[in-house]
Motif scaffolding. Structure first.
Motif, short mmCIF file in Angstrom:
data_model
loop_
_atom_site.label_atom_id
_atom_site.label_comp_id
_atom_site.label_asym_id
_atom_site.label_seq_id
_atom_site.Cartn_x
_atom_site.Cartn_y
_atom_site.Cartn_z
N LYS A 42 21.93 56.80 40.11
CA LYS A 42 21.53 57.64 38.98
C LYS A 42 22.58 57.62 37.87
CE LYS A 42 18.59 60.85 41.63
NZ LYS A 42 18.43 62.27 42.11
N SER A 43 23.85 57.72 38.26
CA SER A 43 24.92 57.72 37.25
C SER A 43 24.99 56.38 36.52
CB SER A 43 26.26 58.06 37.90
OG SER A 43 26.60 57.06 38.84
N THR A 44 24.74 55.29 37.26
CA THR A 44 24.79 53.96 36.64
C THR A 44 23.66 53.77 35.65
OG1 THR A 44 25.79 53.03 38.65
CG2 THR A 44 24.79 51.48 37.12
N LEU B 126 21.50 53.57 29.93
CA LEU B 126 20.57 54.13 28.93
C LEU B 126 21.31 54.62 27.70
CD1 LEU B 126 18.08 56.08 31.26
CD2 LEU B 126 17.65 53.98 29.99
N GLU B 127 22.45 55.24 27.88
CA GLU B 127 23.26 55.71 26.74
C GLU B 127 23.73 54.53 25.89
OE1 GLU B 127 26.34 57.95 28.50
OE2 GLU B 127 25.08 59.69 28.99
N GLY B 128 24.13 53.43 26.52
CA GLY B 128 24.57 52.25 25.77
C GLY B 128 23.44 51.64 24.96
N VAL B 129 22.25 51.57 25.53
CA VAL B 129 21.11 51.01 24.80
C VAL B 129 20.79 51.84 23.58
CG1 VAL B 129 18.62 50.60 24.96
CG2 VAL B 129 20.13 49.86 26.82
N GLN C 12 23.01 51.18 15.88
CA GLN C 12 23.82 50.26 15.10
C GLN C 12 22.95 49.20 14.44
OE1 GLN C 12 26.76 48.75 17.76
NE2 GLN C 12 27.92 50.66 17.88
N LEU C 13 21.97 48.65 15.14
CA LEU C 13 21.06 47.67 14.54
C LEU C 13 20.29 48.26 13.34
CD1 LEU C 13 19.59 45.95 17.74
CD2 LEU C 13 21.10 44.92 16.05
N ARG C 14 19.91 49.50 13.48
CA ARG C 14 19.17 50.16 12.39
C ARG C 14 20.04 50.26 11.13
NH1 ARG C 14 18.29 54.37 14.89
NH2 ARG C 14 16.42 53.71 15.98
#
Length: 739
Positions: free
Chosen positions: A54-56, A61-64, A70-72
């Motif tokens: 779960k922690s992984t 998800l936070e990194g995505v 940033q792309l936006r």
């Protein structure tokens, strides 16, 4: 499950692994007591794994989300940049007319700069001819560095102008510039001439005035740097470049060295002249290399490697010089000097291995001064010359020896009283000296000279035999000439023995002293020829006595064999002047000659026994004669085992046989002992008996046919040298007087 088949596969694998593990743990009933403990432990481990998963997943998800944000923002920035670039493009299109005005200004600016540079060099251009004159004066005054500085300045000015014309495509104007600077070529040639004169005298200048030589080297190095710079830029190469003066420096130095010492047309190729020339070369080369090593090396840059260059120059020049000399028709002394100088002196401490030159001078890496092929060719030439000299000396020695055979005095004797002459000493000393001289050069030359010496010795022995034959012919014409014919033949036998015993000492290898078979055969032939002539001389005195055998007078009492013994004793007294091996051999040959002559006389069909009494008397006479001869030779030192007179005793047994019917058996024993007896010999002996019938004769001869004999290798032939007279053919007509 349909969307995630991997999950179903993984679950099945996990269940299978769990069943396998459980079956391994709970295979006994007593193990089921710990089932609760295993269940609680696995429950805790599953909870821990789920929490980590779960922690992984939460961190991924936070990194995505951060990446999407940033792309936006980047897309917004790109859009704003595109808008700004479009505005700048429209602004540049509006300013095109203004840029055309700037282009005209740029052209004017370039023209202004060209005119400014021309105005700047005008004073230099107007002073060119004045500088030429001044530079020429400096050259005449030997101020080479100053002259070269002004020359470089003028060349730089010319090359700069030519480069500018080349870049602007004004090739037609280059001819005018070259014409204006035409004096530079003359100055360059004048400077180069002085430089090469200095380089040509460099070995003298570095001792007397090294400053002049160093100045020349500095100028050469300046020009080399200019060449390197222009070659690196590779945009425009002025006329006369690259000058390559450093390479010219090496070329002039090499030509100077070669021309000073290695002119083959000015030297004397004969022995003394060549020796002086090689000695002068040795002295000059060592002296000049000392100067290069101690002085010239300090006057040139290290990368010149001047000592190695000079060493290689001397080496290569010497190689060519020796080849030029060897093209001449040199005598043996000159060839020896060249070989010794090239193979021994050149590398010795007296020349290239001189202590003053080591360790800097090393010619080992330069290859041999003479190639192996040239050395072999020169050695063969030397051997040919030595062979001609040896042949001449041997022929002269043989002529002197031949004249001595006709002297009124006996030959000289040694301290033991044996006859001898100086022939073997002269011949062996001559050959040995040539072999020893060759050993001073190479082992291969020594071996070649050794092989030549053996060939010449073999040929000399052939000529010696011819001389013996010629002397024998002169003696046959007049037995009083030479006066001491026998003595000189004995001396020649001793000489041949001396040659035979000393020829092995000629071999270069002391561990291998084997004499070639052909030379041993030549020595044996010479010995046999001298023995043959002595035996022929003895035979001339024995033949009158042998002609009286057999006869009735001899049969019933005669001193014939006593006279033969006196003749033999007289000769054997002379034979005592021979050394023992040859004396024994000659004594054996004498005994064989006497035996064969005695047997030959018996087989001449002069006599046939008419009665048993005559046959008994013949046997007694044979016994007395053979015994007397045997005692004579035994007294002279010849053992009975070395004598052939046993054949006379055996023949007597054949003649004394009482019963002719037993002759077949007796003859069989006789031919077994003497296998060279022929049926003609036996038939003659049967005739001598006078009591053999035709049937017995036929039986004996038939027995000989049935028992052919083979000569053993060590058998000494006796009867094969005895010819039986042919039987007289019956005359069919009655004898009567001629009409």
């Amino acid at each position: 499950d349909e969307e995630w088949p991997e999950a179903e596969k993984a679950e099945k694998l996990a269940r299978g692994a769990a069943l396998k593990w459980a079956s391994g743990v709970f295979y006994r009933p007593e193990k089921l007591e710990g089932l609760g403990q295993y269940r609680s432990r696995e429950t805790q481990r599953n909870s821990s794994i789920q929490s980590r998963l779960k922690s992984t997943v939460q961190s991924y998800l936070e990194g995505v989300s951060a990446g999407l944000e940033q792309l936006r923002s980047a897309a917004q920035e790109v859009q704003s940049v595109c808008q700004e670039l479009g505005a700048a493009r429209w602004a540049l299109l509006d300013s095109t007319d203004r840029f055309q005005g700037l282009q005209q200004m740029r052209a004017l600016m370039a023209e202004h700069m060209q005119l400014a540079s021309v105005v700047q060099v005008l004073p230099q251009l107007f002073s060119v001819h004045e500088v030429f004159s001044h530079t020429l004066q400096l050259l005449h005054g030997q101020h080479l560095l100053e002259a070269h500085a002004e020359l470089m300045m003028m060349e730089h000015l010319r090359d700069d102008i030519l480069s500018q014309l080349h870049l602007r495509g004004l090739s037609s104007a280059q001819a005018t510039v070259l014409s204006y600077f035409g004096g530079l070529q003359e100055l360059n040639e004048s400077l180069a001439k002085q430089l090469w004169d200095i380089v040509g005298s460099s070995l003298r200048l570095v001792r007397e005035d090294p400053v002049v030589f160093v100045t020349a080297v500095r100028i050469i190095e300046r020009e080399e740097k200019i060449d390197d710079t222009l070659l690196l830029e590779a945009t425009f190469l002025p006329p006369g470049r690259p000058k390559g003066w450093r390479q010219k420096f090496y070329h002039v130095l090499q030509e100077t060295i070669t021309g000073a010492h290695f002119d083959a047309t000015r030297m004397d190729a004969e022995g003394p002249g060549l020796a002086r020339h090689l000695a002068a070369l040795q002295k000059d080369i060592v002296s000049e290399l000392r100067v290069v090593k101690d002085l010239m090396v300090q006057c040139v840059p290290v990368h010149y490697n001047i000592l190695s260059v000079c060493t290689a120059t001397y080496h290569q020049a010497l190689t060519s010089h020796l080849q030029d000399i060897l093209r001449e028709d040199l005598d043996k002394q000159a060839l020896f000097l060249l070989l010794q100088w090239a193979l021994r002196v050149y590398h010795s401490p007296e020349m290239m291995g001189h202590p003053d030159l080591l360790p800097e001078v090393d010619v080992s890496a330069l290859g041999p001064l003479m190639s192996p092929e040239l050395v072999d060719q020169t050695e063969r030439k030397y051997v040919v010359k030595v062979k001609a000299s040896v042949l001449e000396w041997m022929q002269r020695t043989l002529e002197v020896e031949f004249k001595e055979w006709f002297r009124e005095e006996e030959p000289e004797t040694d301290h033991q009283g044996f006859f001898q002459s100086a022939l073997p000493v002269i011949v062996m000393q001559m050959l040995n000296e040539n072999i020893q001289v060759a050993s001073l050069i190479t082992d291969s030359l020594q071996q070649k000279v050794y092989n030549m010496a053996l060939e010449e010795l073999e040929a000399f022995l052939g000529r010696l035999r011819e001389a013996l034959v010629q002397c024998g012919k002169e003696h046959q014409k007049d037995r009083a000439t030479p006066k001491h014919y026998t003595s000189y033949l004995l001396a020649m036998l001793n000489n041949n023995l001396a040659l035979s015993s000393s020829v092995s000492s000629l071999h270069p290898d002391t561990a291998c002293r084997e004499v070639p078979a052909s030379l041993r055969a030549a020595l044996d032939r010479t010995q046999k020829k001298a023995c043959q002539l002595l035996l022929e001389e003895l035979l001339l005195d024995l033949q009158p006595l042998c002609l009286q055998l057999p006869s009735r007078k001899w049969l019933w009492g005669s001193q014939l064999v006593s006279s033969m013994c006196e003749v033999i004793d007289k000769y054997t007294k002379d034979f005592s002047r021979l050394r023992k091996p040859v004396f024994t051999l000659l004594l054996m040959e004498t005994e064989l000659l006497v035996t064969s002559q005695y047997l030959r006389a018996l087989m001449q069909k002069k006599m046939v026994c008419k009665s048993e009494e005559e046959r008994d008397q013949l046997c007694d006479r044979l016994l007395q004669d053979a015994t007397q001869l045997r005692e004579l030779f035994c007294g002279l030192g010849l053992d009975q085992s070395q004598q052939s007179l046993e054949a006379v005793f055996a023949l007597r047994e054949l003649l004394s046989l009482k019963d002719p019917s037993l002759l077949s058996l007796e003859v069989l024993g006789f031919i077994t002992k003497y296998p060279d007896v022929s049926d003609e010999h036996i038939s003659t002996l049967l005739d001598l008996r006078g009591d053999v019938s035709r049937e017995v004769r036929h039986m004996v001869l038939e027995m000989m046919v049935q028992h052919p004999q083979v000569l053993p290798e060590s058998y000494r032939p006796i009867f094969s040298t005895i010819l039986v007279p042919a039987p007289e053919l019956p005359f069919c007509l009655r004898k009567g007087k001629c009409a």
